[in-house]
Design an enzyme around this catalytic site. Structure first.
Site, mmCIF file in Angstrom:
data_model
loop_
_atom_site.group_PDB
_atom_site.id
_atom_site.type_symbol
_atom_site.label_atom_id
_atom_site.label_comp_id
_atom_site.label_asym_id
_atom_site.label_seq_id
_atom_site.Cartn_x
_atom_site.Cartn_y
_atom_site.Cartn_z
ATOM 1 N N SER A 7 0.868 -1.181 0.000
ATOM 2 C CA SER A 7 0.000 0.000 0.000
ATOM 3 C C SER A 7 0.901 1.227 0.000
ATOM 4 O O SER A 7 2.085 1.130 0.332
ATOM 5 C CB SER A 7 -0.932 -0.013 1.213
ATOM 6 O OG SER A 7 -0.190 -0.162 2.405
ATOM 7 N N GLU A 9 1.332 5.605 0.779
ATOM 8 C CA GLU A 9 0.825 6.854 1.351
ATOM 9 C C GLU A 9 1.194 8.021 0.446
ATOM 10 O O GLU A 9 2.333 8.121 -0.005
ATOM 11 C CB GLU A 9 1.416 7.087 2.757
ATOM 12 C CG GLU A 9 0.897 8.382 3.382
ATOM 13 C CD GLU A 9 1.605 8.747 4.670
ATOM 14 O OE1 GLU A 9 1.276 8.151 5.709
ATOM 15 O OE2 GLU A 9 2.489 9.638 4.643
ATOM 16 N N ASP A 101 -0.484 15.962 15.776
ATOM 17 C CA ASP A 101 0.510 16.660 16.598
ATOM 18 C C ASP A 101 0.053 18.074 16.903
ATOM 19 O O ASP A 101 -0.570 18.727 16.064
ATOM 20 C CB ASP A 101 1.848 16.735 15.850
ATOM 21 C CG ASP A 101 2.585 15.416 15.943
ATOM 22 O OD1 ASP A 101 2.561 14.812 17.028
ATOM 23 O OD2 ASP A 101 3.153 14.989 14.919
ATOM 24 N N PHE A 210 13.465 14.389 9.911
ATOM 25 C CA PHE A 210 12.145 13.808 10.132
ATOM 26 C C PHE A 210 12.233 12.759 11.257
ATOM 27 O O PHE A 210 11.410 12.727 12.183
ATOM 28 C CB PHE A 210 11.729 13.153 8.812
ATOM 29 C CG PHE A 210 10.261 12.938 8.650
ATOM 30 C CD1 PHE A 210 9.331 13.472 9.537
ATOM 31 C CD2 PHE A 210 9.784 12.176 7.581
ATOM 32 C CE1 PHE A 210 7.974 13.254 9.370
ATOM 33 C CE2 PHE A 210 8.436 11.948 7.408
ATOM 34 C CZ PHE A 210 7.533 12.494 8.311
ATOM 35 N N HIS A 259 3.628 -0.928 3.857
ATOM 36 C CA HIS A 259 3.026 0.368 3.533
ATOM 37 C C HIS A 259 4.156 1.359 3.246
ATOM 38 O O HIS A 259 4.996 1.612 4.116
ATOM 39 C CB HIS A 259 2.197 0.839 4.738
ATOM 40 C CG HIS A 259 1.418 2.099 4.495
ATOM 41 N ND1 HIS A 259 0.317 2.150 3.665
ATOM 42 C CD2 HIS A 259 1.568 3.354 4.989
ATOM 43 C CE1 HIS A 259 -0.184 3.378 3.668
ATOM 44 N NE2 HIS A 259 0.561 4.131 4.447
HETATM 45 P P1 FAD Z 1 -1.656 8.079 19.759
HETATM 46 O O1 FAD Z 1 -1.547 6.658 19.421
HETATM 47 O O2 FAD Z 1 -2.917 8.554 20.329
HETATM 48 O O3 FAD Z 1 -0.484 8.522 20.753
HETATM 49 C C1 FAD Z 1 0.884 8.194 20.496
HETATM 50 C C2 FAD Z 1 1.536 7.683 21.760
HETATM 51 O O4 FAD Z 1 1.513 8.703 22.742
HETATM 52 C C3 FAD Z 1 0.790 6.490 22.343
HETATM 53 O O5 FAD Z 1 1.316 5.273 21.847
HETATM 54 C C4 FAD Z 1 0.976 6.666 23.826
HETATM 55 O O6 FAD Z 1 2.184 6.059 24.236
HETATM 56 C C5 FAD Z 1 1.113 8.166 23.997
HETATM 57 N N1 FAD Z 1 -0.172 8.797 24.386
HETATM 58 C C6 FAD Z 1 -0.929 9.660 23.632
HETATM 59 N N2 FAD Z 1 -1.999 10.095 24.333
HETATM 60 C C7 FAD Z 1 -1.919 9.500 25.553
HETATM 61 C C8 FAD Z 1 -2.711 9.555 26.725
HETATM 62 N N3 FAD Z 1 -3.795 10.327 26.808
HETATM 63 N N4 FAD Z 1 -2.346 8.805 27.781
HETATM 64 C C9 FAD Z 1 -1.244 8.027 27.745
HETATM 65 N N5 FAD Z 1 -0.439 7.936 26.640
HETATM 66 C C10 FAD Z 1 -0.762 8.673 25.572
HETATM 67 N N6 FAD Z 1 -0.030 13.318 11.477
HETATM 68 C C11 FAD Z 1 -0.797 14.225 10.825
HETATM 69 O O7 FAD Z 1 -0.904 15.390 11.264
HETATM 70 N N7 FAD Z 1 -1.470 13.879 9.671
HETATM 71 C C12 FAD Z 1 -1.421 12.630 9.146
HETATM 72 O O8 FAD Z 1 -2.043 12.362 8.114
HETATM 73 C C13 FAD Z 1 -0.622 11.643 9.828
HETATM 74 N N8 FAD Z 1 -0.547 10.354 9.359
HETATM 75 C C14 FAD Z 1 0.143 9.410 10.088
HETATM 76 C C15 FAD Z 1 0.124 8.073 9.655
HETATM 77 C C16 FAD Z 1 0.788 7.089 10.374
HETATM 78 C C17 FAD Z 1 0.742 5.657 9.896
HETATM 79 C C18 FAD Z 1 1.507 7.440 11.571
HETATM 80 C C19 FAD Z 1 2.223 6.377 12.346
HETATM 81 C C20 FAD Z 1 1.535 8.762 11.992
HETATM 82 C C21 FAD Z 1 0.860 9.760 11.277
HETATM 83 N N9 FAD Z 1 0.832 11.097 11.695
HETATM 84 C C22 FAD Z 1 0.070 12.038 11.017
HETATM 85 C C23 FAD Z 1 1.620 11.522 12.864
HETATM 86 C C24 FAD Z 1 0.781 11.427 14.144
HETATM 87 O O9 FAD Z 1 -0.273 12.368 14.090
HETATM 88 C C25 FAD Z 1 1.696 11.719 15.333
HETATM 89 O O10 FAD Z 1 2.631 10.690 15.485
HETATM 90 C C26 FAD Z 1 0.961 11.976 16.636
HETATM 91 O O11 FAD Z 1 1.892 12.504 17.585
HETATM 92 C C27 FAD Z 1 0.341 10.732 17.242
HETATM 93 O O12 FAD Z 1 -0.836 10.372 16.649
HETATM 94 P P2 FAD Z 1 -1.457 8.913 16.991
HETATM 95 O O13 FAD Z 1 -2.882 8.908 16.651
HETATM 96 O O14 FAD Z 1 -0.631 7.850 16.395
HETATM 97 O O15 FAD Z 1 -1.255 8.976 18.558
#
Ligand code: FAD
Length: 288
Positions: A7, A9, A101, A210, A259
């Protein structure tokens, strides 16, 4: 070696020149018959409409399954649900659900008033609609806001339990890093597929910056190899070799899906896929 499912991105274009690059990328990579492709959502939710446009155009013009990325940043729950509803109405079935972020300089993630407080809440709410196959992010090396891998594994388990069907990892450079994480996830009872995210190295300086921002470690041997390749002007060959080797080690270790973070630059991803035995599907009538 088994041939992997792949896949890709992409990111949404923000200028005319970037549009040409995206369409060129899709055109080059679509014949490799990806399982799905995904389109990112700009940091801070800045590309909401552009992401929607790119997702629906790729879906409608190329017949590919497209996963739209969605983050919790700078939007209320209602706004995010409205975006999701628009996707559902356009026939988009897959979402990559992320927390996102905080903007640069901000003191960590803070939800807006009426916004989702975490990726888990976003996943739960999207799952309740019953309209989407939900994928989430995963971190083989600790996320910058996480104390250790155990915390990331526990958090990932909660995202899967909330309704996600699979996870895509942050990029990494050594297969062992992925295998250790996969083992820890298995031990924690996560049985959803975890798809390794592969970063073809188009610019070593760019990738190093990055990596520093997202917690990906740079092995000393790789830094040495690129320092020499830059000196000798042969980085493309090294990138192809290094990424193909990483993918091949992952496949040997039982990985079935890869991916690719294409950064809208198709050549390296295409070459790596070819080296892995993923080639354009050509029908017999075209050959005869
Ligand atoms: P989460 O999984 O919610 O958090 C990441 C880690 O932080 C967790 O594993 C946990 O250890 C800790 N954590 C977070 N919140 C808590 C809490 N409340 N309590 C305890 N621990 C916590 N960013 C963009 O802006 N746009 C995109 O399109 C984008 N695409 C992405 C695609 C992929 C496959 C990946 C891996 C990342 C992408 N990102 C993108 C980056 C991503 O937004 C950042 O890495 C962000 O900091 C974390 O998002 P998440 O949903 O993975 O976080």
């Amino acid at each position: 070696m088994a041939t992997p499912r792949i896949s890709f991105e992409f990111f949404p274009p923000q200028s005319l020149e970037a549009s040409f690059r995206l369409w060129d990328t899709v055109q080059v990579l679509a014949p490799l018959n990806p399982n799905f492709v995904s389109v990112t959502y700009g940091a801070g939710g800045t590309t909401r409409d552009l992401t929607h446009e790119a997702v629906t155009t790729i879906q409608n013009n190329y017949g590919l399954k497209v996963a739209a990325h969605l983050t919790c940043i700078n939007s209320t729950r209602d706004e995010i649900l409205a975006i999701a509803d628009k996707y559902a109405k356009a026939g988009v079935t897959d979402i990559v659900a992320l927390r996102g972020d905080a903007p640069k300089g901000a003191d960590g993630f803070k939800p807006v008033e009426g916004g989702f407080t975490s990726s888990i809440e976003l996943v739960e709410t999207l799952a309740e609609t019953g309209k989407f196959n939900i994928r989430v992010g995963a971190y083989p090396e600790p996320h910058p806001e996480s104390p250790d891998t155990a915390a990331d594994v526990e958090w990932l388990k909660r995202k899967i339990d909330a309704g996600a069907s699979s996870a895509i990892t942050q990029f990494f450079f050594e297969a062992e890093t992925f295998f250790r994480f996969r083992d820890a996830c298995e031990k924690a009872g996560i049985d959803a597929p975890i798809i390794p995210g592969i970063m073809p190295i188009t610019s070593w300086t760019g990738i190093k910056k990055f990596a520093a921002g997202c917690g990906t470690s740079i092995p000393a041997w790789l830094d040495d190899a690129f320092t020499k390749a830059i000196r000798d002007g042969r980085t493309d060959l090294l990138s192809t070799a290094v990424c193909t080797e990483l993918c091949s080690d992952l496949i040997d270790g039982g990985v079935e899906d890869l991916h690719f973070y294409t950064l809208n630059r198709p050549a390296l991803t295409r070459d790596i896929c070819h080296a892995l035995g993923v080639t354009p599907a050509v029908s017999l009538e075209n050959v005869a």
